[in-house]
Enzyme design. Structure first.
Site: not given
Ligand SMILES: *[C@@H]1O[C@H](CO)[C@@H](O)[C@H](O)[C@H]1NC(C)=O
Ligand SMILES: *[C@@H]1O[C@H](CO)[C@@H](O)[C@H](O)[C@H]1NC(C)=O
Ligand SMILES: *[C@@H]1O[C@H](CO)[C@@H](O)[C@H](O)[C@H]1NC(C)=O
Ligand SMILES: *[C@@H]1O[C@H](CO)[C@@H](O)[C@H](O)[C@H]1NC(C)=O
Ligand SMILES: *[C@@H]1O[C@H](CO)[C@@H](O)[C@H](O)[C@H]1NC(C)=O
Ligand SMILES: *[C@@H]1O[C@H](CO)[C@@H](O)[C@H](O)[C@H]1NC(C)=O
Ligand SMILES: *[C@@H]1O[C@H](CO)[C@@H](O)[C@H](O)[C@H]1NC(C)=O
Ligand SMILES: *[C@@H]1O[C@H](CO)[C@@H](O)[C@H](O)[C@H]1NC(C)=O
Ligand SMILES: *[C@@H]1O[C@H](CO)[C@@H](O)[C@H](O)[C@H]1NC(C)=O
Ligand SMILES: *[C@@H]1O[C@H](CO)[C@@H](O)[C@H](O)[C@H]1NC(C)=O
Ligand SMILES: *[C@@H]1O[C@H](CO)[C@@H](O)[C@H](O)[C@H]1NC(C)=O
Ligand SMILES: *[C@@H]1O[C@H](CO)[C@@H](O)[C@H](O)[C@H]1NC(C)=O
Length: 839
Positions: A253-255
């Site tokens: 996942s992106d942050w």
């Protein structure tokens, strides 16, 4: 034949998934790695996985939490087997937050070189720098945004508006941001509505190349796609990426882009959550995944597949225990290794110098990515110039690291990268003014210099003292968690910043030999300057990195003959780009939706299809010499071309493998190990149940899995999709079908490099298929008078369209559909043409 429609309602996150796809395909189950994988790294991964307990498995799939370690993100480790915690760092153009490392040219500059050689060398150099600091995973390159909108804040991090060009990079890392992250404005809530065809022919295309090249990971993005978030989207993360494209690495996942634990695991095909906690909720760690697995809401094979994918990429690319020798969170030598816990004080930054001789490569890419847009003969400068005036704040020395995330306003000096997480610290910065001064001293040229963009009187005075006036002008863009002058990542307009248009006009009013150099994240509106006879030359230098001054000097003085070609279109008016505004045209900001109604027609495809004249077209760029194209030969490499590719070699995936099942149902087995209280580091995220969560008697039977269709839990062998079957999709898509060869001659009086470009007309009405799409290019060095044969190859995919009903790539044929090939110096300077016989 009308396709049946399958409607799936999944009311589990903040949104409703309402995907309407023809039947088949099956959007569930989320695809697993098959036992049939011959790669040794797969078998090494299995041998480790076989031995892991459930908490150990989960540890490899979750981050330890925001700022808990020295890296931007870290996975949990397996101390029992000495398997290390993996260190993740941004970003595409250098290592963010460290010193003694290089600031490379932006992705967009690399695209502008049209050089696979430089792309590869930059990848190797970046890889060695990350490795030298002890990093396992690099959060780059960026294949998205592609640049649907010229205002897109992060377009400079990627490779330009053409999917074919963006796909050619060949570096194993994390391909991001998957997918359709075409705007920063409202990026965490915008719902992108897109058709299947444009998904395949435009936005998925570069990711397909990345998967084909064996990329280790893919990062899912912040936006929604057709109603559900990217990281829990069964169409993009499951069906397209792992099913059709046969991706064998892991999805991370992106942050903070993960919104639900269950939806991301079961539907989205997410394999690693980052940073694990601290930015968003703890959704897998802290015992959450254990509960979901024991309740059988997340199938056990899904967790095994997550771990296999992480380990497979690790064995393939890293395969060694690395020692981190820096801290992302402090510049000091001494600090807390466990930053958030403020514990383990000691040397955290060893300041290891990883730059090697990369400065030379950076200088070369900076020069060779510079696009000469206009030249009335003034350039190159050698021997002509008696005196030069350098004008504008964008030429000047300054401390480019003086603002966090490179988001400076006001800004006294030159711009060489954008702002946000895709940045690096500059180890040094050679400004244009300094490099030009040095060069002028060498060549006995008088040098004048003024810095203010607003003091037009002084600018005119200095400009009129010199034979040649060089004005440096800029615009900025970046990521939306920081802003400059209310530009929240995306640009609010397409004009130059800091009064630069007035500065240029003012200088040109007194000096007929005015040269304009642009440092911008994409196109700006330039037509007034382009048509101004006193403006002798215009160059786009993009964001060239730490050697920016040397690079532009090499070009201006002709030490390097320009080979850069613009990787996006320059328009006369903003409206010429079509219905792609991302900043002002979001109808309902509470529930923002973007309809990609232009379909495949972005950038030059839109201009060409609707016959809109650009100022400078995609692929355009001048040289100091000239080239002649001749002798086009088209050779068909197969006896006949079927409409559809040969069926993939395997028909079935085989059942989902599992390892170490069944798991104990005794909840006390999932409590932390004895003595945990003594060594626990707060706020680390651990994969254990707590006493209180056991006592709260949550049910061991499934409660939530009726949220998904039964197919989500089906672990039996699945059919291989017709477009799938291998990394990068059906192997037959990559079969070469035509050789295109031609002769290229340097007809001018300087050695130089030409970028021959190959465009294909797929056929049909121009609003359905653009008149021509890029399908090949090369970098050909030619001495004066020299001729070389150039060979470019077309694969089956290159001449195919996506057929949404068949869910397959098709070489369309028949009445009114003529396939042609064009070879030339830009998308509108087509010198040779021929017909493709696709029978
Ligand atoms: C889902 O799509 C169907 C078919 O297009 C439509 O009838 C229905 O209203 C949609 N439901 C929601 C919640 O959008
Ligand atoms: C891991 O392997 C060791 C011996 O090789 C064995 O004793 C142990 O039980 C295994 N653990 C698991 C979780 O399979
Ligand atoms: C999970 O990772 C953390 C952090 O590296 C480590 O302290 C812990 O022992 C690991 N847990 C297991 C079960 O290996
Ligand atoms: C390494 O970084 C330190 C601290 O930022 C700096 O003082 C030093 O000059 C750098 N060394 C090199 C070789 O860049
Ligand atoms: C980090 O730097 C140290 C030298 O200070 C070196 O020994 C170590 O190998 C480096 N880490 C990696 C992964 O290269
Ligand atoms: C997504 O929505 C678009 C437009 O609403 C539609 O054409 C497309 O088929 C949808 N995709 C899927 C997978 O449902
Ligand atoms: C470290 O130094 C850079 C400039 O070199 C600065 O931009 C950054 O904010 C500093 N980081 C910290 C944590 O102080
Ligand atoms: C340009 O002018 C500025 C302002 O006077 C000065 O600080 C700077 O050193 C000059 N640059 C060069 C390369 O001479
Ligand atoms: C465009 O935006 C930049 C940066 O915010 C600003 O400096 C400039 O004045 C704007 N241009 C116009 C025409 O408003
Ligand atoms: C034309 O191309 C062929 C190969 O396709 C090559 O053998 C021949 O030399 C070329 N002729 C010229 C004049 O370049
Ligand atoms: C669960 O395991 C613990 C030790 O791990 C053991 O003491 C306990 O008896 C077990 N409970 C059951 C119901 O088997
Ligand atoms: C072109 O390059 C060749 C070989 O590198 C060199 O011998 C020649 O002098 C160069 N010609 C010009 C005009 O620079």
């Amino acid at each position: 034949m009308k396709p049946l429609l399958l409607n799936l309602f999944i009311p589990l996150s903040s949104c409703l998934v309402n995907l309407s796809l023809p039947l088949p395909p099956l959007l569930f189950p989320s695809p697993w790695l098959s036992f049939l994988d011959p790669d040794p790294s797969y078998h090494l991964a299995i041998s480790l996985l076989t031995n892991l307990s459930l908490p150990e498995k989960i540890n490899l799939t979750t981050g330890t939490g925001w700022q808990t370690t020295r890296c931007i993100g870290s996975t949990g480790s397996i101390p029992r087997l000495q398997f290390p915690s993996l260190c993740l760092m941004d970003g595409p153009l250098g290592i963010r937050y460290v010193d003694n490392a290089s600031a490379f040219p932006a992705g967009l500059n690399v695209a502008a070189t049209f050089s696979r050689r430089l792309l590869r060398l930059r990848g190797i150099a970046l890889g060695s720098e990350f490795k030298g600091k002890g990093i396992d995973i690099m959060l780059g390159p960026a294949s998205g945004p592609l640049g649907r909108s010229p205002k897109g804040g992060r377009n400079w991090e990627g490779f330009g508006s053409d999917p074919y060009l963006a796909g050619e990079r060949g570096v194993i890392a994390i391909a991001k941001h998957f997918v359709l992250n075409e705007q920063e404005h409202l990026r965490g809530s915008v719902d992108v509505r897109i058709g299947d065809r444009e998904m395949h022919e435009v936005y998925l295309w570069p990711f397909q190349d990345a998967v084909k090249a064996g990329v280790g990971g893919v990062m899912c993005s912040y936006n929604k796609i057709n109603g559900s978030f990217s990281c829990e989207n069964e169409w993009t993360g499951g069906y397209l990426l792992k099913g059709e494209l046969g991706f064998k690495g892991f999805v991370m996942s992106d942050w903070g882009a993960q919104h639900t634990g269950l939806g991301s695991a079961v539907a989205g095909g997410l394999d690693m959550t980052m940073p694990g906690g601290g930015l968003g909720e703890v959704l897998w760690g802290g015992g959450e995944m254990i509960k979901m697995v024991l309740r059988e809401e997340v199938p056990g094979w899904r967790v095994d597949d997550m771990v296999l994918r992480v380990l497979r990429s690790w064995f393939k690319v890293v395969g060694e225990k690395r020692r981190v020798n820096f801290s992302a969170w402090t510049n000091e030598t001494f600090g807390a290794e466990l930053f958030a816990a403020n514990r383990s004080w000691g040397v955290v930054n060893e300041h290891v110098d990883v730059q090697g001789d990369h400065g030379e490569l950076i200088r070369e890419i900076g020069a060779k990515s510079t696009v000469l847009l206009k030249n009335n003969g003034m350039l190159p400068l050698s021997e002509k110039a008696g005196s030069i005036a350098v004008i504008g704040n964008d030429a000047q020395d300054w401390n480019p690291n003086s603002c966090p995330e490179r988001a400076c306003m006001p800004r006294p000096g030159t711009i060489a990268m954008g702002y946000g997480s895709g940045t690096a610290e500059f180890p040094y910065l050679i400004s244009p003014a300094t490099a030009l001064l040095l060069r002028c001293q060498q060549d006995n040229i008088s040098f004048f210099n003024t810095t203010s963009n607003w003091d037009l009187l002084t600018a005119r005075k200095i400009a009129s003292l010199a034979e040649i006036a060089i004005v440096f002008a800029a615009a900025q863009a970046g990521e939306n968690f920081v802003s400059i002058d209310n530009n929240f990542g995306d640009r609010n307009n397409l004009t130059l910043w800091d009064n630069a248009d007035a500065l240029i006009t003012s200088v040109a009013s007194v000096n007929p030999n005015t040269i304009v150099v642009l440092h911008t994240p994409g196109p700006v509106l330039l037509s007034a300057h382009a048509t101004n006879p006193n403006i002798s030359a215009i160059l786009w230098a993009g964001f060239p990195g730490q050697e920016t001054g040397n690079s532009i000097t090499d070009i201006l003085f002709g030490d390097v003959n320009p080979q850069g070609r613009t990787p996006f279109t320059w328009a006369f008016n903003e409206s010429d780009y079509g219905p792609v505004d991302i900043v002002t045209s979001v109808p309902d900001p509470k529930n923002p939706t973007q309809y990609f109604q232009e379909g495949i027609l972005i950038d030059y495809r839109y201009f060409d299809s609707y016959n809109i004249t650009p100022l400078y077209e995609f692929g355009f760029g001048l040289s100091y010499t000239s080239f002649n194209y001749s002798n086009l030969t088209i050779t068909k490499l197969v006896p006949s071309i079927n409409s559809f590719p040969a069926p993939p070699p395997q028909k079935e995936t085989g059942p989902a493998p599992t390892f170490g099942h069944p798991y104990s149902k005794n909840l006390t087995d999932y409590l932390p190990p004895p003595g945990f209280e003594q060594w626990e580091i707060k706020p680390f995220i651990y994969p254990y149940l707590t006493n209180s969560s056991i006592n709260s008697s949550w049910p061991l039977s499934p409660t939530n899995n009726s949220l998904f269709p039964a197919a989500a839990y089906n672990s039996s062998s699945q059919p291989v999709l017709p477009a799938g079957g291998a990394e990068g999709g059906n192997p037959d898509l990559w079969t070469p079908v035509f050789n295109i060869s031609f002769s290229l001659t340097n007809t001018g009086n300087r050695n130089g490099t030409e970028i021959p470009q190959l465009y294909v007309q797929l056929g049909g009405p121009p609003t359905e298929n653009a008149p021509q799409v890029l399908r090949g290019f090369d970098e050909i060095e030619l001495n004066v008078g020299e001729t070389k044969q150039v060979l470019l190859q077309l694969t089956r995919r290159d001449i195919s369209n996506w057929n949404t009903e068949e869910q397959n790539w098709e070489v369309i044929k028949g009445e009114g559909i003529e396939k042609k090939v064009f070879v030339g110096a830009s998308s509108r300077d087509l010198r040779l043409e021929g017909v493709l016989d696709v029978c």
